[in-house]
Design a protein around this motif. Structure first.
Motif, PDB file in Angstrom:
ATOM      1  N   LEU A   1      39.996  50.652  38.565  1.00  0.00           N
ATOM      2  CA  LEU A   1      39.980  50.205  39.959  1.00  0.00           C
ATOM      3  C   LEU A   1      41.410  49.986  40.437  1.00  0.00           C
ATOM      4  O   LEU A   1      42.219  49.382  39.719  1.00  0.00           O
ATOM      5  CB  LEU A   1      39.202  48.888  40.072  1.00  0.00           C
ATOM      6  CG  LEU A   1      37.865  48.833  39.314  1.00  0.00           C
ATOM      7  CD1 LEU A   1      37.265  47.444  39.372  1.00  0.00           C
ATOM      8  CD2 LEU A   1      36.891  49.866  39.882  1.00  0.00           C
ATOM      9  N   THR A   2      41.711  50.482  41.632  1.00  0.00           N
ATOM     10  CA  THR A   2      43.073  50.297  42.162  1.00  0.00           C
ATOM     11  C   THR A   2      43.011  49.861  43.626  1.00  0.00           C
ATOM     12  O   THR A   2      41.957  49.950  44.269  1.00  0.00           O
ATOM     13  CB  THR A   2      43.900  51.602  42.092  1.00  0.00           C
ATOM     14  OG1 THR A   2      43.325  52.538  43.006  1.00  0.00           O
ATOM     15  CG2 THR A   2      43.936  52.185  40.703  1.00  0.00           C
ATOM     16  N   HIS A   3      44.161  49.454  44.133  1.00  0.00           N
ATOM     17  CA  HIS A   3      44.230  49.032  45.538  1.00  0.00           C
ATOM     18  C   HIS A   3      44.212  50.229  46.487  1.00  0.00           C
ATOM     19  O   HIS A   3      44.102  50.039  47.704  1.00  0.00           O
ATOM     20  CB  HIS A   3      45.498  48.201  45.774  1.00  0.00           C
ATOM     21  CG  HIS A   3      45.400  46.827  45.173  1.00  0.00           C
ATOM     22  ND1 HIS A   3      44.669  45.817  45.740  1.00  0.00           N
ATOM     23  CD2 HIS A   3      45.926  46.301  44.039  1.00  0.00           C
ATOM     24  CE1 HIS A   3      44.750  44.727  45.007  1.00  0.00           C
ATOM     25  NE2 HIS A   3      45.507  44.996  43.951  1.00  0.00           N
ATOM     26  N   ASP A   4      44.314  51.445  45.930  1.00  0.00           N
ATOM     27  CA  ASP A   4      44.304  52.628  46.812  1.00  0.00           C
ATOM     28  C   ASP A   4      42.990  52.744  47.573  1.00  0.00           C
ATOM     29  O   ASP A   4      42.942  53.282  48.665  1.00  0.00           O
ATOM     30  CB  ASP A   4      44.523  53.908  45.993  1.00  0.00           C
ATOM     31  CG  ASP A   4      45.936  53.939  45.441  1.00  0.00           C
ATOM     32  OD1 ASP A   4      46.756  53.164  45.969  1.00  0.00           O
ATOM     33  OD2 ASP A   4      46.192  54.688  44.484  1.00  0.00           O
ATOM     34  N   ASP A   5      41.919  52.248  46.935  1.00  0.00           N
ATOM     35  CA  ASP A   5      40.621  52.306  47.604  1.00  0.00           C
ATOM     36  C   ASP A   5      40.426  50.982  48.347  1.00  0.00           C
ATOM     37  O   ASP A   5      40.184  49.943  47.739  1.00  0.00           O
ATOM     38  CB  ASP A   5      39.522  52.495  46.540  1.00  0.00           C
ATOM     39  CG  ASP A   5      38.140  52.441  47.162  1.00  0.00           C
ATOM     40  OD1 ASP A   5      38.045  52.235  48.393  1.00  0.00           O
ATOM     41  OD2 ASP A   5      37.165  52.593  46.407  1.00  0.00           O
ATOM     42  N   PRO A   6      40.514  50.993  49.686  1.00  0.00           N
ATOM     43  CA  PRO A   6      40.468  49.740  50.444  1.00  0.00           C
ATOM     44  C   PRO A   6      39.129  49.009  50.310  1.00  0.00           C
ATOM     45  O   PRO A   6      39.042  47.811  50.584  1.00  0.00           O
ATOM     46  CB  PRO A   6      40.707  50.170  51.897  1.00  0.00           C
ATOM     47  CG  PRO A   6      40.656  51.653  51.911  1.00  0.00           C
ATOM     48  CD  PRO A   6      40.675  52.185  50.519  1.00  0.00           C
ATOM     49  N   SER A   7      38.097  49.722  49.872  1.00  0.00           N
ATOM     50  CA  SER A   7      36.796  49.038  49.757  1.00  0.00           C
ATOM     51  C   SER A   7      36.672  48.272  48.429  1.00  0.00           C
ATOM     52  O   SER A   7      35.691  47.587  48.196  1.00  0.00           O
ATOM     53  CB  SER A   7      35.659  50.058  49.885  1.00  0.00           C
ATOM     54  OG  SER A   7      35.698  50.907  48.753  1.00  0.00           O
ATOM     55  N   THR A   8      37.664  48.428  47.555  1.00  0.00           N
ATOM     56  CA  THR A   8      37.580  47.743  46.260  1.00  0.00           C
ATOM     57  C   THR A   8      38.358  46.427  46.308  1.00  0.00           C
ATOM     58  O   THR A   8      39.535  46.418  46.658  1.00  0.00           O
ATOM     59  CB  THR A   8      38.184  48.629  45.146  1.00  0.00           C
ATOM     60  OG1 THR A   8      37.577  49.908  45.248  1.00  0.00           O
ATOM     61  CG2 THR A   8      37.921  48.054  43.773  1.00  0.00           C
ATOM     62  N   ASP A   9      37.676  45.335  45.962  1.00  0.00           N
ATOM     63  CA  ASP A   9      38.321  44.027  45.970  1.00  0.00           C
ATOM     64  C   ASP A   9      38.661  43.636  44.531  1.00  0.00           C
ATOM     65  O   ASP A   9      37.773  43.408  43.713  1.00  0.00           O
ATOM     66  CB  ASP A   9      37.354  43.002  46.599  1.00  0.00           C
ATOM     67  CG  ASP A   9      37.952  41.600  46.604  1.00  0.00           C
ATOM     68  OD1 ASP A   9      39.146  41.467  46.289  1.00  0.00           O
ATOM     69  OD2 ASP A   9      37.206  40.655  46.924  1.00  0.00           O
ATOM     70  N   LEU A  10      39.943  43.579  44.215  1.00  0.00           N
ATOM     71  CA  LEU A  10      40.369  43.278  42.840  1.00  0.00           C
ATOM     72  C   LEU A  10      40.673  41.801  42.636  1.00  0.00           C
ATOM     73  O   LEU A  10      41.088  41.397  41.548  1.00  0.00           O
ATOM     74  CB  LEU A  10      41.627  44.086  42.481  1.00  0.00           C
ATOM     75  CG  LEU A  10      41.554  45.604  42.583  1.00  0.00           C
ATOM     76  CD1 LEU A  10      42.825  46.237  42.012  1.00  0.00           C
ATOM     77  CD2 LEU A  10      40.349  46.136  41.824  1.00  0.00           C
ATOM     78  N   SER A  11      40.487  40.993  43.680  1.00  0.00           N
ATOM     79  CA  SER A  11      41.029  39.632  43.612  1.00  0.00           C
ATOM     80  C   SER A  11      40.459  38.812  42.451  1.00  0.00           C
ATOM     81  O   SER A  11      41.163  37.978  41.881  1.00  0.00           O
ATOM     82  CB  SER A  11      40.841  38.903  44.943  1.00  0.00           C
ATOM     83  OG  SER A  11      39.469  38.865  45.254  1.00  0.00           O
ATOM     84  N   ALA A  12      39.198  39.057  42.063  1.00  0.00           N
ATOM     85  CA  ALA A  12      38.610  38.252  40.977  1.00  0.00           C
ATOM     86  C   ALA A  12      39.377  38.420  39.665  1.00  0.00           C
ATOM     87  O   ALA A  12      39.404  37.518  38.837  1.00  0.00           O
ATOM     88  CB  ALA A  12      37.153  38.646  40.777  1.00  0.00           C
ATOM     89  N   TRP A  13      40.000  39.584  39.478  1.00  0.00           N
ATOM     90  CA  TRP A  13      40.776  39.837  38.250  1.00  0.00           C
ATOM     91  C   TRP A  13      42.232  39.386  38.389  1.00  0.00           C
ATOM     92  O   TRP A  13      42.974  39.367  37.439  1.00  0.00           O
ATOM     93  CB  TRP A  13      40.764  41.330  37.911  1.00  0.00           C
ATOM     94  CG  TRP A  13      39.453  41.867  37.438  1.00  0.00           C
ATOM     95  CD1 TRP A  13      38.945  41.789  36.170  1.00  0.00           C
ATOM     96  CD2 TRP A  13      38.488  42.580  38.203  1.00  0.00           C
ATOM     97  NE1 TRP A  13      37.721  42.409  36.114  1.00  0.00           N
ATOM     98  CE2 TRP A  13      37.412  42.909  37.342  1.00  0.00           C
ATOM     99  CE3 TRP A  13      38.409  42.972  39.550  1.00  0.00           C
ATOM    100  CZ2 TRP A  13      36.285  43.620  37.763  1.00  0.00           C
ATOM    101  CZ3 TRP A  13      37.283  43.676  39.968  1.00  0.00           C
ATOM    102  CH2 TRP A  13      36.240  43.987  39.086  1.00  0.00           C
ATOM    103  N   GLU A  14      42.624  39.120  39.669  1.00  0.00           N
ATOM    104  CA  GLU A  14      44.055  38.909  39.932  1.00  0.00           C
ATOM    105  C   GLU A  14      44.454  37.443  40.073  1.00  0.00           C
ATOM    106  O   GLU A  14      45.632  37.135  40.069  1.00  0.00           O
ATOM    107  CB  GLU A  14      44.456  39.671  41.210  1.00  0.00           C
ATOM    108  CG  GLU A  14      44.390  41.177  41.007  1.00  0.00           C
ATOM    109  CD  GLU A  14      44.709  41.956  42.271  1.00  0.00           C
ATOM    110  OE1 GLU A  14      45.367  43.006  42.179  1.00  0.00           O
ATOM    111  OE2 GLU A  14      44.280  41.531  43.367  1.00  0.00           O
TER     112      GLU A  14
END
Ligand code: FAD
Ligand code: 2HG
Ligand code: ZN
Length: 474
Positions: free
Chosen positions: A18-31
């Motif tokens: 998962l990367t920030h390139d895809d705006p629909s993906t929210d990575l905040s839980a891992w960050e």
């Protein structure tokens, strides 16, 4: 970097990188960490499903000098499992590696993958008729890989030891992407350095734990819980001595909780009905696990409490009458972290001191903090049976918690750690160093030990790609 991301996608499958390139993906839980103290930015969150995939991911990262932050349940309390703000580190999440590979009843072991949730392992053991005794309030979401990575403690250490004592073997992916197959399940093995103990508690800085062989124990015939009001910390220590004497190996839990900590549990979880705390500075939660019968356990407990009351170290006590009541008492103890968080941001310490010195430590450090910062509220509780206190500091009533922590954290840490050092204790008994205490280690760790740690890190991870900046700064 896109060629690294392409390689990672080939290794794990595109949907597991998962990367920030895809705006629909929210990575905040891992960050961000559990306490929301640190907000980082990952280059990618990578979720391998097997040891071979982990090894290939590490190799790809090593080839591109990309640093790796291993992550399990992300419940760590020292911000060691989240990426920094650079956007250049990958989070290696072990959550998909969650199989129990084997359970060997005769060897009293189970071999499990790193991403197994602790509570699921307790359940799997119980279903097979055994006890897996590691237990902590985060057990519904922390993983065994994280428990090993931090050498977690919890509430049963007084009898069964830390995670380290429960582990017989490990499978590890090294910083070069090689696999060390160390799942021996042996209780005795003197063929040189014990690398297992090097990996346990290394907080992801030496390699990635992918699986472990853990000890099992017979389920006790009965487990009884008592709650005792004690007039002082000296009395709590005296009660611990009596509990060891009367219960022997049956003593499986001995937790102390200060009045203010319990008032927070009462305030935020009124349904838990905290007993006895209003008239006493400390309460103690004791657990007696018995291999004979409930009646035997109850008799032992009653005798212990009788002796303790005669000695003046217990002023009042209740013994749980049912499993539900016992669970309720444990829930009170386990709600303190969450209650404290609801009261506001605070400064946490997970210190250890020789048990005999804890009363003097608490008296001296309370007085020091209250003199330096009048009105600070002390949330003291923890694993007295192991000499491990959570000596947490909360802003004075009415003072903004964020501003208090911003302006006072360094000073509070220095005062507490100097006092810990004076009493010959450790600045971390169970949560680890992570990124939050890394700057403090050089002041409080023996310089020769620190130099050995540094050369181990440099030799096992010469590129410094494994969780850099955590535990030890190079
Ligand atoms: P994470 O938070 O994901 O990671 C923790 C560290 O281990 C990081 O440095 C990470 O890089 C490393 N790591 C994770 N997985 C691996 C792996 N597979 N290989 C190598 N390194 C890895 N802790 C205690 O000791 N005792 C307690 O009683 C206790 N109670 C808690 C109660 C609450 C409510 C909370 C929120 C936390 C508590 N903790 C306690 C802290 C935390 O739960 C433990 O540190 C736990 O062991 C972390 O497990 P995790 O899977 O969440 O690891
Ligand atoms: C516990 O013992 C944990 O409950 C968390 O280690 C301690 O909240 C804390 O400071
Ligand atoms: Zn703890």
């Amino acid at each position: 970097m896109s060629s690294l991301i392409d390689s990672l996608r080939q290794i794990c499958g595109a949907e597991h990188v998962l990367t920030h390139d895809d705006p629909s993906t929210d990575l905040s839980a891992w960050e961000h960490d559990w306490r929301k103290r640190v907000f980082g930015k990952a280059l990618a969150v990578v979720r391998p499903a097997s040891t071979a995939e982990v090894a290939a991911v590490v190799k790809a990262c090593a080839n591109t000098f990309t640093s790796i932050v291993p992550q399990g349940g992300n419940t760590g309390l020292v911000a060691g499992s989240v990426p920094d703000a650079s956007g250049q580190q990958i989070v290696l999440s072990l959550q998909r590696m969650n199989a129990v590979r084997a359970l060997d009843p005769d060897n009293l072991t189970m071999t499990v993958e790193a991403g197994c949730i602790l509570h699921n392992l307790q359940d799997a053991a119980e279903k097979a008729g055994f006890l897996f005794p590691l237990s902590l309030a985060a057990e519904g979401s922390c993983t065994i890989g994280g428990n090993l990575g931090t050498n977690a403690g919890g509430t049963q250490v007084v009898r069964y030891g830390n995670t380290r004592e429960l582990c017989l073997g490990l499978e590890v992916v090294t910083a070069h992407g090689e696999v060390w197959h160390g799942l021996t399940g042996l209780r005795k093995d003197n063929t040189g350095y014990d690398l297992r103990h090097l990996m346990i508690g290394s907080e992801g800085t030496l390699g990635v734990i992918t699986a472990a062989t853990m000890k099992l124990y017979p389920l006790p015939a009965a487990q009884l819980t008592a709650w005792a009001a004690v007039p002082s910390m000296e009395a709590a220590v005296q009660l611990l001595g009596l509990a060891h004497q009367h219960l022997g190996a049956g003593l499986t839990g001995f937790e102390v909780m200060g009045q203010f900590a319990l008032s927070l549990a009462d305030k935020y979880f009124p349904n838990l009905r905290v007993p006895l705390y209003k008239e006493t500075p400390w309460c103690v939660l004791l657990e007696n696990s018995d291999h004979e019968s409930e009646a035997h356990a109850r008799n032992q407990f009653e005798r212990l409490l009788e002796v303790a009351m005669t000695a003046g170290c217990v002023s009042d006590a209740v013994v749980a009458e049912s499993i539900a009541q016992a669970k309720g008492l444990w829930q009170i103890r386990e709600s303190i972290t969450s209650a404290q968080a609801q009261e506001g941001l605070n400064i946490k310490h997970d210190i250890s001191i020789p048990i005999s010195k804890i009363p003097a430590f608490v008296a001296a450090t309370d007085a020091l903090l209250l003199r330096e910062m009048p009105g600070v509220r002390l949330v003291d509780f923890g694993h007295l049976g192991d000499g491990n206190l959570h000596y947490n500091v909360q802003a004075p009533e009415g003072v903004d918690d964020q501003i208090f922590v911003r302006d006072h954290e360094d000073k509070v840490n220095d005062l507490v750690f100097e006092s810990v050092s004076h009493f010959k204790g450790s600045i971390s008994a169970e949560h680890g160093v992570g990124s939050m205490k890394v700057g403090k280690l050089p002041h409080y760790k023996d310089p020769v030990a620190l130099a050995m740690m540094r050369s181990i890190k440099q030799s096992l991870d010469p590129q410094n790609i494994m969780n850099p900046g955590r535990v030890i700064s190079l």
